[in-house]
Design an enzyme around this catalytic site. Structure first.
Site, PDB file in Angstrom:
ATOM      1  N   TYR A  54       7.155  -8.010 -18.565  1.00 47.62           N
ATOM      2  CA  TYR A  54       6.073  -8.393 -19.471  1.00 47.62           C
ATOM      3  C   TYR A  54       5.575  -7.212 -20.292  1.00 47.62           C
ATOM      4  CZ  TYR A  54       5.589 -13.076 -17.526  1.00 47.62           C
ATOM      5  OH  TYR A  54       5.811 -14.381 -17.158  1.00 47.62           O
ATOM      6  N   LYS A 186       0.088  -3.164 -50.153  1.00 51.42           N
ATOM      7  CA  LYS A 186      -0.588  -1.874 -50.074  1.00 51.42           C
ATOM      8  C   LYS A 186       0.385  -0.803 -49.598  1.00 51.42           C
ATOM      9  CE  LYS A 186      -4.698  -3.014 -51.432  1.00 51.42           C
ATOM     10  NZ  LYS A 186      -5.254  -2.422 -52.693  1.00 51.42           N
ATOM     11  N   CYS A 382      22.678 -14.365 -11.347  1.00 50.63           N
ATOM     12  CA  CYS A 382      22.079 -13.459 -10.368  1.00 50.63           C
ATOM     13  C   CYS A 382      21.197 -14.240  -9.390  1.00 50.63           C
ATOM     14  CB  CYS A 382      21.326 -12.344 -11.080  1.00 50.63           C
ATOM     15  SG  CYS A 382      20.977 -10.909 -10.028  1.00 50.63           S
ATOM     16  N   HIS A 516      25.555 -10.325 -14.539  1.00 48.83           N
ATOM     17  CA  HIS A 516      24.828 -10.684 -15.764  1.00 48.83           C
ATOM     18  C   HIS A 516      25.794 -10.733 -16.951  1.00 48.83           C
ATOM     19  CE1 HIS A 516      20.634 -10.461 -14.276  1.00 48.83           C
ATOM     20  NE2 HIS A 516      21.155  -9.624 -13.392  1.00 48.83           N
ATOM     21  N   GLU A 518      25.467 -12.047 -19.772  1.00 49.21           N
ATOM     22  CA  GLU A 518      24.805 -11.930 -21.075  1.00 49.21           C
ATOM     23  C   GLU A 518      24.846 -10.519 -21.631  1.00 49.21           C
ATOM     24  OE1 GLU A 518      21.365 -11.537 -18.014  1.00 49.21           O
ATOM     25  OE2 GLU A 518      23.322 -12.498 -18.194  1.00 49.21           O
TER      26      GLU A 518
END
Length: 544
Positions: A54, A186, A382, A516, A518
């Site tokens: 987090y 700006k 996992c 994992h 990914e």
């Protein structure tokens, strides 16, 4: 000899320095150059391994077992170049090394100071392992003006003096905000940020200006004039429809051209961006869509599952479909009045990702049970695989089946791993040892059962290598009873001791993996498991 590109950020955080570094590296790579990207993190943690998702998002793991910043995931996904331990450094690791040297007496009684000792360590890290790279991009975490980042800025200043003038370049990523009440952009924040950088002795050569509205030429001239850069070096960086459109957008604005010009390179080949056009087209023009429910613990912050989310997108690209990810907090399935069917029936597939701790574990087990009983495509990663094994054990009659991670249990289907083999030999960990760096980390080989579903997913091979990050393993003593219940262990460590993959032959698509996957997926090379998983979700969508 390698050229160095130092990337800093100003005004505010979260401007996308990591994505910018990855995109620039991809553009240089498309021109035929060999690139490497490094991340300097000023925080005092030794690595992000013990940090809450987090606070810091996911922990990205390299082949050699380094726990690193999630930006290294961008680097790998955009360039295909495997990162390693030497590509991420923190203040914590630098100070840890310096203090260890001081205690050994390596400094021969000298007073150890930020300058030169800390800055020398930073410079040594930047210069190490040049190999035959053409460009090394160094991203400095944080924002110019941060106290903890000052040693890194000083190291950059020194390097720019010590290396040849043609060998270094400074790119500053800044913000040009739009003030709705005034109806105008700006430039003052950018001017102040560049002035702050200049006060530290660093003159930027290229400014990448993040903005929500187009930056007129008049404003670019103003920025160039006040920030002492060429107008062509003020590169607009507007919000893109997706991160995979960013390299093409930056190329269109002339980022790579201006960087090469600043280095004095005028004969660079034109970039071959064909694969990026294909990736952008597949993402922007899907021919269908699927909905995948991710039942996890950290769903309140998507960066906690950054690589997972991107791997699902890549799986969608493989089939030219849009993947709608529904993030579901596993805890909502743990109350007695929860209606799990109402949440999961609309899903074309269910994924239970990795995580740590007991919170939400029963909700994940409930999601596994729903996927098994309703024949919904399932992927467990996992902890997700471990929950699939516990669910199968309970179905087989082991009512108290659980993990020792959650406390004492009479049926430890999952337990802490204290020994495993690596190329360096037997690795040992103490069950009550430090949390940092004590997991099974990095790439390990696995052997797949011939003719198994997962072997087909991997293209018929029986040997794979995937990245791990975990302390707990499925207890081998339960393999036989679980296989009798229908959960087949189709992937094992080479020594046959550690379960790596489970599947259900009686299910349309049910796979759990201890690693994992990914972490190795790329937009131009989707991971086979995610391509197969999204393909199964697509079939499910057609059935319903």
């Amino acid at each position: 000899m390698a050229r160095y590109i130092f990337i800093t950020g100003g005004v505010v955080s979260s401007l996308g320095k990591g994505l910018m570094a990855a995109s620039l590296a991809a553009l240089l790579q498309a021109r035929g150059y060999k690139v490497r990207i490094r991340k300097f993190d000023p925080y005092l943690n030794v690595d992000p391994g013990t940090m809450s998702p987090y606070q810091h998002g996911e922990v990205y793991v390299t082949d050699d077992g380094a726990e690193t910043d999630l930006d290294l995931g961008h680097y790998e996904r955009f360039t295909g170049v495997s990162a390693h331990q030497g590509d991420n450094i923190t203040s914590g690791r630098i100070y840890q090394d310096i203090i260890a040297k001081e205690r050994r007496g390596d400094y021969l009684g000298a007073t150890v100071q930020v300058v030169p000792h800390v800055t020398d360590e930073i410079k040594a890290f930047a210069l190490a392992g040049q190999d035959d790279h053409d460009f090394i991009l160094c991203e400095i975490g944080g924002t110019v003006g941060d106290i903890e980042g000052l040693p890194f800025m000083e190291a950059i200043r020194q390097l720019r003096n010590e290396l040849e003038p043609w060998q270094t370049l400074s790119v500053h990523v800044t913000l040009v905000p739009y003030i709705a009440a005034a109806g105008e952009l700006k430039t003052k924040p950018t001017q102040h940020s560049v002035r702050e950088l200049a006060s530290l002795g660093i003159k930027p050569d290229v400014l990448l200006c993040r903005a929500e509205h187009p930056i007129p030429d008049s404003e670019r001239r103003k920025i160039a004039q006040f920030c002492n850069v060429r107008q062509e070096a003020v590169i607009p960086a507007l919000d893109a429809p997706s991160i995979y459109a960013v390299p093409l957008q930056y190329h269109g604005e002339g980022l790579d051209t201006e960087v090469l010009r600043a280095f004095g390179i005028t004969d660079a080949p034109d970039p071959d961006l064909s694969r990026w056009y294909d990736v952008a087209d597949r993402h922007a023009n899907p021919e269908g869509e699927v909905t995948i429910g991710v039942v996890g613990k950290y769903v309140g912050l998507q960066d906690a599952y950054k690589s997972l989310n991107e791997a699902l997108v890549h799986g969608g690209m493989a089939h030219r479909v849009k993947v709608n990810v529904k993030w579901i907090d596993a805890e909502i399935f743990e109350s007695e009045d929860s209606d799990i069917a109402a949440k999961l029936e609309p899903m074309h597939a269910i994924l239970v990702p990795g995580g740590f701790g007991e919170r939400g574990s029963e909700g994940k087990i409930a999601a596994v049970r729903f996927a098994r009983e309703r024949k919904v495509p399932f992927l467990g990663i996992c902890l997700g695989m471990q929950m699939a094994c516990i669910e199968a054990a309970r179905e087989a009659g082991y009512a108290q089946a659980s993990s020792t991670e959650f406390g004492e249990t009479d049926e430890p289907v999952v337990g802490i791993i204290t020994e495993w083999m690596t190329e360096e030999g037997l690795q040992k960990r103490e069950a009550g040892g430090d949390l940092g760096g004590t997991m099974r980390l990095g790439a390990y080989e696995a052997k797949l059962a011939a003719n198994s579903h997962v072997s087909q997913i991997y293209g018929g091979t029986t040997g794979i290598s995937e990245r791990h990050r975990h302390r707990y393993e499925v207890n081998g003593a339960y393999i036989e009873p679980l296989e009798k219940q229908g959960l087949i262990f189709s992937g094992m460590s080479p020594d046959g001791l550690l379960p790596e993959i489970v599947e259900r032959p009686d299910h349309p698509w049910f796979v759990g993996v201890q690693f994992h996957p990914e972490l190795k997926s790329k937009p131009f090379d989707p991971h086979p498991l995610f391509a197969g998983f999204v393909g199964a979700a697509l079939e499910q969508a057609r059935l319903v």
